[in-house]
Enzyme design. Structure first.
Site, PDB file in Angstrom:
ATOM      1  N   GLU A   2       0.795  -1.356   0.061  1.00 45.32           N
ATOM      2  CA  GLU A   2       0.243  -0.159   0.438  1.00 45.32           C
ATOM      3  C   GLU A   2       0.873   1.832   0.280  1.00 45.32           C
ATOM      4  O   GLU A   2       0.652   2.127   1.151  1.00 45.32           O
ATOM      5  CB  GLU A   2      -0.797  -0.199   1.433  1.00 45.32           C
ATOM      6  N   GLU A  48      -5.300  -8.425   1.000  1.00 44.86           N
ATOM      7  CA  GLU A  48      -6.198  -8.182   2.403  1.00 44.86           C
ATOM      8  C   GLU A  48      -7.595  -8.280   1.539  1.00 44.86           C
ATOM      9  O   GLU A  48      -7.934  -7.179   1.549  1.00 44.86           O
ATOM     10  CB  GLU A  48      -5.943  -7.276   2.979  1.00 44.86           C
TER      11      GLU A  48
HETATM   12  C1  GCO Z   1      -3.012  -2.170   5.470  1.00 44.55           C
HETATM   13  C2  GCO Z   1      -2.582  -2.650   6.229  1.00 44.55           C
HETATM   14  C3  GCO Z   1      -3.481  -3.280   7.944  1.00 44.55           C
HETATM   15  C4  GCO Z   1      -4.329  -2.515   7.845  1.00 44.55           C
HETATM   16  C5  GCO Z   1      -5.539  -2.626   7.516  1.00 44.55           C
HETATM   17  C6  GCO Z   1      -6.856  -2.606   8.106  1.00 44.55           C
HETATM   18  O1  GCO Z   1      -2.414  -2.350   4.330  1.00 44.55           O
HETATM   19  O2  GCO Z   1      -3.890  -1.309   5.808  1.00 44.55           O
HETATM   20  O3  GCO Z   1      -2.161  -3.541   5.705  1.00 44.55           O
HETATM   21  O4  GCO Z   1      -2.107  -2.432   8.094  1.00 44.55           O
HETATM   22  O5  GCO Z   1      -3.995  -3.052   9.457  1.00 44.55           O
HETATM   23  O6  GCO Z   1      -5.502  -2.184   6.373  1.00 44.55           O
HETATM   24  O7  GCO Z   1      -6.593  -0.849   8.610  1.00 44.55           O
END
Ligand code: GCO
Length: 442
Positions: free
Chosen positions: A170, A352
Site C-alpha cells: 500500500e 487483504e
Molecule cells: C493495510 C494494512 C493493515 C491494516 C488494515 C486495516 O495494509 O492497510 O495492511 O496494516 O491493519 O488495512 O486498516
C-alpha cells in the site's frame, strides 16, 4: 456454528486457489529492543498521534510467541501466510545484514516450510528505519536505492523458502497518509510532499523488482496496492468529475505507473510544486513486468465536487464496521472487473480483506457475526469477479489476529483470532472457525 460457503462450481473451491491469513511486522512482533528504531516508534512516542497512546513495543509479542502462532496458522488449515519483514530488524545502519534479525525470519520461514504453508513475504509494510527518515525518508530519492539493497540482500538469504515477494504494501498509505495527510508515520503534512514520496516509493518498488527477478527468479514477485473505489454522490457532471479526480489521485496514481508506466493525466493539472520529481528512465523502472498484483480492499468512498479542494469526501454510509468504514461488497466486484478492463493485469491475489469488530470473549468464544457476514459477502464478491473473467488466484484474510491498528492503536480489532493483550492468549473467533471450515472443505 455458521460456515462460509461459495457456489458449488466456484473456482475458489478448487485446490489451486490459495487461501491465507495476513499480518505485518510492526503490528504483531514487539521485540522492540532487538531491532533499530523505525518511524512508527517515533510516531507512537509523539503525543496525540495514536488513539490509545499505545506503541509497538510488545504488540502481540509474536517475536517470542512465533512458534505457537505458526501452529495457530497451521490449525486454520490455510495454504499460505502473508507476513512482512521488519527492515530495521534485518539491516544495520550502514546497509549491511543484521544476522540475528535475519535468523528470526529464517526460523519462521523454515517452520512454515515444514508445515507446507507458503510464505508470502512483504518487504515493506511501513516500518521505515528511523535513520533513513532522518535523511528525508521517502522524500529522499536515495531511500529507494537503500530499499533495493535491502531487498537484494534479504532475498539472497531466504532462497527458496519464500513463495512470493511483495515489494511494498500500500504505497498510498505510506505516501499520502504518511507524508501528505500526516495521520500515519512520519506525520508530515503538505500537498507538496505526497506525490514526491509516492514517486520514490514506486521507484523503490521498481528497483527492488529488478533485484528480486535477478536473485529470486523462482518466487512470484510483485506489489500490493490498496483501493478504495471512488463513487460520486450523484449523477451530476461536476460531482462525477470530482469523484474521477479522487479515483485518479488515490487509486490509479499507484497502479497506472506500475502497469502502464505513466501517472494519471491529472498530474498536469497539479501545481509543479506538488508534482513528483521524475528523472529520465524512472517510469521504465517502475513499470516492469509483475508476476502478480496484490489487491487490498476494505470499503468505498463517496465524493462530491468542492471549489477549493476539487473533491470532498462525504461521511461513510451505513452499515459500517467498528472502524467506521461502509460495508459495500459490490464495490469489490466492480473494482476487480473495472481494473481488469482498464489494465493488462498479471495474476491477482486478494492480499487483504476484512473487518473491524468490537469483539468480546464470552465463555471462551468470540461470536463475531458482523465479521462473518463481511467475509461471506466479500468472498462472494471475489467469486463474482472471477466469474466475470478476472484472473484471481488467492485470498488472504486481514488479519490472522488482532494487532496494532496504526493510528487507532489496539482499540480496533481486525483478527479472525482474538488477542488478549494482558495474557497474550489467542482465541479463534467464530469467523476464524468458519474460514477454517471453508478452507478445509474444498
Ligand atoms: C493495510 C494494512 C493493515 C491494516 C488494515 C486495516 O495494509 O492497510 O495492511 O496494516 O491493519 O488495512 O486498516
Amino acid at each position: 456454528m455458521s460456515i462460509l460457503t461459495l457456489p458449488k462450481n466456484s473456482k475458489m473451491l478448487t485446490k489451486d486457489f490459495t487461501y491465507g491469513v495476513a499480518t505485518a511486522s510492526f503490528q504483531i512482533e514487539g521485540g522492540r529492543d532487538s531491532r533499530l528504531p523505525c518511524i512508527w516508534d517515533t510516531f507512537c512516542a509523539t503525543p496525540g498521534k495514536i488513539e490509545d497512546n499505545s506503541n509497538g513495543d510488545v504488540a502481540c509479542d509474536h517475536f517470542n510467541l512465533w512458534q505457537q502462532d505458526i501452529d495457530l496458522i497451521d490449525s486454520l488449515n490455510v495454504d499460505a501466510y502473508r507476513l512482512s519483514i521488519s527492515w530495521p530488524r534485518v539491516m544495520t545502519v550502514d546497509g549491511k545484514l543484521n544476522q540475528e534479525g535475519v535468523n528470526f525470519y529464517l526460523n519462521i520461514l523454515n517452520a512454515l516450510k515444514a508445515k507446507n504453508i507458503k510464505a508470502f513475504v512483504t518487504l515493506y509494510h511501513w516500518d521505515l528505519p528511523q535513520h533513513l527518515e532522518d535523511q528525508g525518508g521517502w522524500l529522499n530519492r536515495q531511500t529507494a536505492y537503500e530499499f533495493a539493497n535491502y531487498a537484494k540482500l534479504i532475498c539472497q538469504q531466504f532462497g527458496d523458502l519464500v513463495h512470493s515477494y511483495a515489494t511494498l504494501n500500500e504505497p498510498f498509505c505510506s505516501a499520502y497518509l504518511g507524508y501528505e495527510a500526516g495521520i500515519h508515520a512520519p506525520g508530515k503534512v503538505g500537498k507538496e510532499y505526497g506525490k514526491k514520496a509516492a514517486h520514490h516509493l514506486l521507484l523503490a518498488h521498481g528497483l527492488a523488482m529488478n533485484e528480486l527477478q535477478t536473485y529470486s527468479p523462482n518466487s512470484l514477485n510483485g506489489i500490493v496496492l490498496n483501493f478504495t473505489p471512488a463513487y460520486s454522490v450523484d449523477d451530476s457532471a461536476e460531482n462525477v468529475k470530482a469523484a474521477q479526480y479522487a479515483d485518479d489521485y488515490f487509486n490509479h496514481w499507484y497502479i497506472k505507473p506500475v502497469i502502464d508506466g505513466s501517472y494519471p493525466d491529472i498530474v498536469e493539472q497539479m501545481p509543479t510544486s506538488q508534482q513528483p520529481d521524475i528523472q529520465p528512465g524512472d517510469m521504465e523502472i517502475i513499470s516492469q513486468n509483475l508476476d502478480f498484483l496484490g489487491i487490498n480492499f476494505y470499503t468505498r468512498a463517496i465524493y462530491k465536487a468542492c471549489k477549493d479542494e476539487i473533491f470532498e469526501e462525504l461521511p461513510a454510509l451505513a452499515p459500517r464496521t467498528d472502524i467506521g468504514w461502509e460495508i459495500y461488497p459490490s464495490a469489490f466486484t466492480k473494482l476487480l472487473t473495472d481494473l481488469n478492463k482498464q489494465y493488462q493485469l498479471p495474476p491477482v491475489y486478494i492480499t487483504e480483506n476484512g473487518a473491524a469488530v468490537n469483539d468480546h470473549v464470552v465463555d471462551g468464544a468470540v461470536d463475531d457475526e458482523m465479521r462473518y457476514n463481511y467475509y461471506q459477502s466479500h468472498l462472494n464478491a471475489v467469486d463474482s469477479a472471477i466469474e466475470s473473467g478476472v484472473d484471481i488466484h488467492g485470498y488472504f484474510a486481514w488479519s490472522l489476529m488482532d494487532n496494532f491498528e496504526w493510528a487507532e492503536g489496539y482499540k480496533k480489532r481486525f483478527g479472525i483470532v482474538y488477542v488478549d493483550y494482558q495474557s497474550q492468549a489467542r482465541t479463534i473467533k467464530a469467523s476464524g472457525l468458519a474460514y477454517k471450515q471453508l478452507v478445509s472443505n474444498r
